[in-house]
Scaffold this motif. Structure first.
Motif, PDB file in Angstrom:
ATOM      1  N   ARG A  69       7.282   5.836 -13.697  1.00 48.65           N
ATOM      2  CA  ARG A  69       7.410   6.053 -12.253  1.00 48.65           C
ATOM      3  C   ARG A  69       6.859   4.836 -11.502  1.00 48.65           C
ATOM      4  O   ARG A  69       7.450   4.351 -10.561  1.00 48.65           O
ATOM      5  N   ARG A  70       5.715   4.351 -11.962  1.00 51.35           N
ATOM      6  CA  ARG A  70       5.115   3.193 -11.305  1.00 51.35           C
ATOM      7  C   ARG A  70       6.062   1.979 -11.363  1.00 51.35           C
ATOM      8  O   ARG A  70       6.212   1.242 -10.404  1.00 51.35           O
ATOM      9  N   ILE A  71       6.693   1.792 -12.529  1.00 52.51           N
ATOM     10  CA  ILE A  71       7.622   0.665 -12.665  1.00 52.51           C
ATOM     11  C   ILE A  71       8.820   0.844 -11.729  1.00 52.51           C
ATOM     12  O   ILE A  71       9.239  -0.087 -11.050  1.00 52.51           O
ATOM     13  N   LEU A  72       9.326   2.064 -11.671  1.00 50.78           N
ATOM     14  CA  LEU A  72      10.443   2.349 -10.758  1.00 50.78           C
ATOM     15  C   LEU A  72      10.062   2.083  -9.304  1.00 50.78           C
ATOM     16  O   LEU A  72      10.819   1.485  -8.547  1.00 50.78           O
ATOM     17  N   VAL A  73       8.853   2.534  -8.948  1.00 49.25           N
ATOM     18  CA  VAL A  73       8.387   2.335  -7.575  1.00 49.25           C
ATOM     19  C   VAL A  73       8.286   0.840  -7.265  1.00 49.25           C
ATOM     20  O   VAL A  73       8.738   0.375  -6.222  1.00 49.25           O
ATOM     21  N   GLU A  74       7.702   0.091  -8.205  1.00 52.93           N
ATOM     22  CA  GLU A  74       7.562  -1.353  -7.998  1.00 52.93           C
ATOM     23  C   GLU A  74       8.905  -2.031  -7.765  1.00 52.93           C
ATOM     24  O   GLU A  74       9.053  -2.862  -6.869  1.00 52.93           O
ATOM     25  N   GLN A  75       9.881  -1.672  -8.607  1.00 54.35           N
ATOM     26  CA  GLN A  75      11.206  -2.298  -8.484  1.00 54.35           C
ATOM     27  C   GLN A  75      11.878  -1.914  -7.173  1.00 54.35           C
ATOM     28  O   GLN A  75      12.400  -2.769  -6.455  1.00 54.35           O
ATOM     29  N   ARG A  94      10.638  -3.621  -3.948  1.00 52.59           N
ATOM     30  CA  ARG A  94      11.059  -5.000  -3.660  1.00 52.59           C
ATOM     31  C   ARG A  94      12.349  -5.054  -2.856  1.00 52.59           C
ATOM     32  O   ARG A  94      12.629  -6.049  -2.201  1.00 52.59           O
ATOM     33  N   GLN A  95      13.137  -3.979  -2.930  1.00 51.19           N
ATOM     34  CA  GLN A  95      14.425  -3.999  -2.228  1.00 51.19           C
ATOM     35  C   GLN A  95      14.429  -3.106  -0.996  1.00 51.19           C
ATOM     36  O   GLN A  95      15.421  -3.043  -0.280  1.00 51.19           O
ATOM     37  N   ALA A  96      13.295  -2.431  -0.786  1.00 50.54           N
ATOM     38  CA  ALA A  96      13.279  -1.402   0.253  1.00 50.54           C
ATOM     39  C   ALA A  96      13.519  -1.958   1.661  1.00 50.54           C
ATOM     40  O   ALA A  96      14.217  -1.347   2.467  1.00 50.54           O
ATOM     41  N   LEU A  97      12.950  -3.131   1.938  1.00 49.59           N
ATOM     42  CA  LEU A  97      13.146  -3.720   3.268  1.00 49.59           C
ATOM     43  C   LEU A  97      14.620  -4.068   3.473  1.00 49.59           C
ATOM     44  O   LEU A  97      15.206  -3.741   4.507  1.00 49.59           O
ATOM     45  N   GLY A  98      15.200  -4.717   2.464  1.00 49.96           N
ATOM     46  CA  GLY A  98      16.595  -5.136   2.534  1.00 49.96           C
ATOM     47  C   GLY A  98      17.545  -3.963   2.723  1.00 49.96           C
ATOM     48  O   GLY A  98      18.565  -4.080   3.410  1.00 49.96           O
ATOM     49  N   TYR A  99      17.226  -2.854   2.104  1.00 51.06           N
ATOM     50  CA  TYR A  99      18.087  -1.668   2.230  1.00 51.06           C
ATOM     51  C   TYR A  99      17.697  -0.769   3.403  1.00 51.06           C
ATOM     52  O   TYR A  99      18.198   0.344   3.528  1.00 51.06           O
ATOM     53  N   ASN A 100      16.777  -1.255   4.229  1.00 54.55           N
ATOM     54  CA  ASN A 100      16.418  -0.479   5.416  1.00 54.55           C
ATOM     55  C   ASN A 100      15.840   0.899   5.121  1.00 54.55           C
ATOM     56  O   ASN A 100      16.165   1.872   5.808  1.00 54.55           O
ATOM     57  N   GLU A 101      15.007   0.978   4.095  1.00 56.80           N
ATOM     58  CA  GLU A 101      14.534   2.296   3.671  1.00 56.80           C
ATOM     59  C   GLU A 101      13.245   2.741   4.368  1.00 56.80           C
ATOM     60  O   GLU A 101      12.769   3.840   4.143  1.00 56.80           O
ATOM     61  N   ASP A 130       0.256   6.621   0.349  1.00 55.63           N
ATOM     62  CA  ASP A 130      -0.866   6.495  -0.580  1.00 55.63           C
ATOM     63  C   ASP A 130      -0.392   6.068  -1.971  1.00 55.63           C
ATOM     64  O   ASP A 130      -1.166   5.556  -2.763  1.00 55.63           O
ATOM     65  N   GLN A 131       0.911   6.316  -2.272  1.00 50.32           N
ATOM     66  CA  GLN A 131       1.447   5.905  -3.569  1.00 50.32           C
ATOM     67  C   GLN A 131       1.992   4.490  -3.576  1.00 50.32           C
ATOM     68  O   GLN A 131       1.855   3.781  -4.552  1.00 50.32           O
ATOM     69  N   PHE A 132       2.640   4.074  -2.478  1.00 45.01           N
ATOM     70  CA  PHE A 132       3.275   2.753  -2.566  1.00 45.01           C
ATOM     71  C   PHE A 132       2.485   1.634  -1.890  1.00 45.01           C
ATOM     72  O   PHE A 132       2.632   0.471  -2.255  1.00 45.01           O
ATOM     73  N   ILE A 133       1.616   1.949  -0.941  1.00 46.75           N
ATOM     74  CA  ILE A 133       0.898   0.866  -0.269  1.00 46.75           C
ATOM     75  C   ILE A 133      -0.072   0.126  -1.211  1.00 46.75           C
ATOM     76  O   ILE A 133      -0.092  -1.099  -1.217  1.00 46.75           O
ATOM     77  N   PRO A 134      -0.814   0.857  -2.044  1.00 41.07           N
ATOM     78  CA  PRO A 134      -1.654   0.123  -3.000  1.00 41.07           C
ATOM     79  C   PRO A 134      -0.845  -0.820  -3.900  1.00 41.07           C
ATOM     80  O   PRO A 134      -1.287  -1.933  -4.187  1.00 41.07           O
ATOM     81  N   ILE A 135       0.349  -0.397  -4.302  1.00 36.67           N
ATOM     82  CA  ILE A 135       1.206  -1.251  -5.130  1.00 36.67           C
ATOM     83  C   ILE A 135       1.686  -2.455  -4.324  1.00 36.67           C
ATOM     84  O   ILE A 135       1.650  -3.592  -4.796  1.00 36.67           O
ATOM     85  N   ALA A 136       2.090  -2.208  -3.098  1.00 36.40           N
ATOM     86  CA  ALA A 136       2.545  -3.303  -2.235  1.00 36.40           C
ATOM     87  C   ALA A 136       1.420  -4.300  -1.957  1.00 36.40           C
ATOM     88  O   ALA A 136       1.654  -5.496  -1.841  1.00 36.40           O
ATOM     89  N   GLU A 137       0.186  -3.792  -1.874  1.00 41.10           N
ATOM     90  CA  GLU A 137      -0.954  -4.682  -1.649  1.00 41.10           C
ATOM     91  C   GLU A 137      -1.197  -5.553  -2.871  1.00 41.10           C
ATOM     92  O   GLU A 137      -1.482  -6.736  -2.760  1.00 41.10           O
ATOM     93  N   GLU A 138      -1.063  -4.951  -4.052  1.00 41.46           N
ATOM     94  CA  GLU A 138      -1.291  -5.697  -5.287  1.00 41.46           C
ATOM     95  C   GLU A 138      -0.299  -6.832  -5.469  1.00 41.46           C
ATOM     96  O   GLU A 138      -0.681  -7.930  -5.846  1.00 41.46           O
ATOM     97  N   ASP A 139       0.974  -6.551  -5.244  1.00 42.44           N
ATOM     98  CA  ASP A 139       1.952  -7.601  -5.555  1.00 42.44           C
ATOM     99  C   ASP A 139       2.399  -8.415  -4.343  1.00 42.44           C
ATOM    100  O   ASP A 139       3.329  -9.210  -4.430  1.00 42.44           O
ATOM    101  N   GLY A 140       1.706  -8.226  -3.219  1.00 43.33           N
ATOM    102  CA  GLY A 140       1.973  -9.103  -2.082  1.00 43.33           C
ATOM    103  C   GLY A 140       3.097  -8.634  -1.167  1.00 43.33           C
ATOM    104  O   GLY A 140       3.280  -9.175  -0.071  1.00 43.33           O
ATOM    105  N   GLN A 141       3.855  -7.617  -1.606  1.00 44.97           N
ATOM    106  CA  GLN A 141       4.934  -7.063  -0.772  1.00 44.97           C
ATOM    107  C   GLN A 141       4.429  -6.597   0.582  1.00 44.97           C
ATOM    108  O   GLN A 141       5.195  -6.464   1.531  1.00 44.97           O
ATOM    109  N   ILE A 142       3.138  -6.291   0.656  1.00 47.06           N
ATOM    110  CA  ILE A 142       2.591  -5.761   1.903  1.00 47.06           C
ATOM    111  C   ILE A 142       2.731  -6.768   3.054  1.00 47.06           C
ATOM    112  O   ILE A 142       2.759  -6.372   4.212  1.00 47.06           O
ATOM    113  N   LEU A 143       2.854  -8.056   2.719  1.00 47.33           N
ATOM    114  CA  LEU A 143       2.981  -9.044   3.802  1.00 47.33           C
ATOM    115  C   LEU A 143       4.301  -8.885   4.562  1.00 47.33           C
ATOM    116  O   LEU A 143       4.282  -8.669   5.774  1.00 47.33           O
TER     117      LEU A 143
END
Ligand code: C2E
Ligand code: CA
Ligand code: CA
Ligand code: CA
Length: 279
Positions: free
Chosen positions: A22-28, A31-38, A74-87
């Protein structure tokens, strides 16, 4: 012995695999969520207790992915912070909140817009130009925008860029709220060392209010300290009439929580305000 072998088997294999994949799916997907307007923002009102007016809203990020469904922050923001997507995500949040605020202003609704900022965003050099550009583009008075930072985010103030960013925010006249106060890394020093205008009392204290004396005493003291330091106070996570009555008796100026409203899509928020006869 058989029984515990069984338990161990059930405990380790499927559950762990499931959470890893699940974590791997969320990470992947992230990365595309902004582009797909999600992404979408919802807004939770902050209510001033003396006149019952909505004086602010907190913007909260929502992510709906077709495969994963609704993923809580609470599930995706920590991941986004780790890999820099949060910027890039954080910048989208800032822009969308400013755009929405400008639209509301046109309609005569004038709340302070509170936006959550991650530690990572404080450590970039771009915060100043980003804020300046948005305030100009959407013609916003800087005081109508407020950034919420947790204690964890300002913990790293030995980092020169963090100090610099806080100074820049203050200089622009954008508000600063200290979020989740009283949890984790609390230090009263944050209140004097940094230019916070608002103290947000964490919901864990608010929700313990009715039953326990110690939380009551602590919340009363925090409100008094904030007042003396010239800061505003927002109590978070107010769910019951009883909690509200106690906060009222403690002269807490502003509250936020399910008791008044869950975070709402912009149109729903406006419809609710219209029913209340505000704006
Ligand atoms: P937070 O900043 O402390 O936001 C308040 C959270 O409490 C929100 O959860 C809100 O929906 C929830 N809440 C509000 N009233 C009540 C209540 O009466 N009772 C209870 N039990 N909960 C209440 P949400 O939206 O799931 O967000 C969780 C956290 O995710 C936020 O906590 C914040 O740390 C983070 N977050 C959300 N949006 C953003 C964002 O745009 N950027 C960043 N960096 N972080 C965000
Ligand atoms: Ca917050
Ligand atoms: Ca909070
Ligand atoms: Ca929180």
């Amino acid at each position: 012995a058989r029984e515990s072998d069984d338990t161990r088997y059930r405990f380790f294999t499927p559950a762990l695999n499931e959470s890893l994949s699940r974590r791997i799916l969320v990470e992947q997907a992230l990365r595309q969520a902004l582009g797909y307007n999600e992404f979408q923002l919802v807004y939770q009102p902050q209510v001033k207790l003396d006149d019952n007016q909505v004086v602010g809203v907190e913007a909260l990020l929502r992510w709906y992915n077709p495969k994963l469904g609704q993923v809580p922050p609470d599930q995706f923001i920590p991941i986004a912070e780790e890999d820099g997507q949060i910027l890039p995500i954080g910048l989208w949040v800032l822009e969308e909140a400013c755009r929405q605020l400008a639209a509301w202003r046109e309609l005569g609704f004038n709340p302070v817009m509170s936006v959550n900022l991650s530690a990572r965003q404080l450590r970039t050099h771009e915060l100043h130009t980003q804020l300046q550009r948005l305030l100009e583009k959407y013609q916003l008075p800087s005081g109508q925008l407020e950034l919420e930072l947790t204690e964890r985010a300002v913990l790293d103030t030995s980092h020169p860029q963090v100090r610099q960013s806080l100074a820049v925010v203050e200089e622009l006249g954008v508000g600063l709220a200290l979020d989740d106060f009283g949890t984790g890394y609390s230090s009263l020093r944050y209140l004097t060392e940094h230019p916070f205008n608002v103290l947000k009392i964490d919901k864990s204290f608010v929700q313990a209010l009715p039953e326990r004396d110690r939380e009551y005493t602590l919340v009363a003291a925090l409100i008094a300290i904030a007042h003396k330091l010239g800061m505003d106070v927002v109590a978070e996570g107010v769910e019951t009439a009883e909690q509200l009555a106690i906060l009222q008796s403690l002269q807490c100026p502003v509250v936020q929580g399910y008791y008044f409203s869950r975070p709402l899509a912009p149109d729903d928020l406006l419809a609710r305000l219209e029913r209340r006869g505000q704006h």
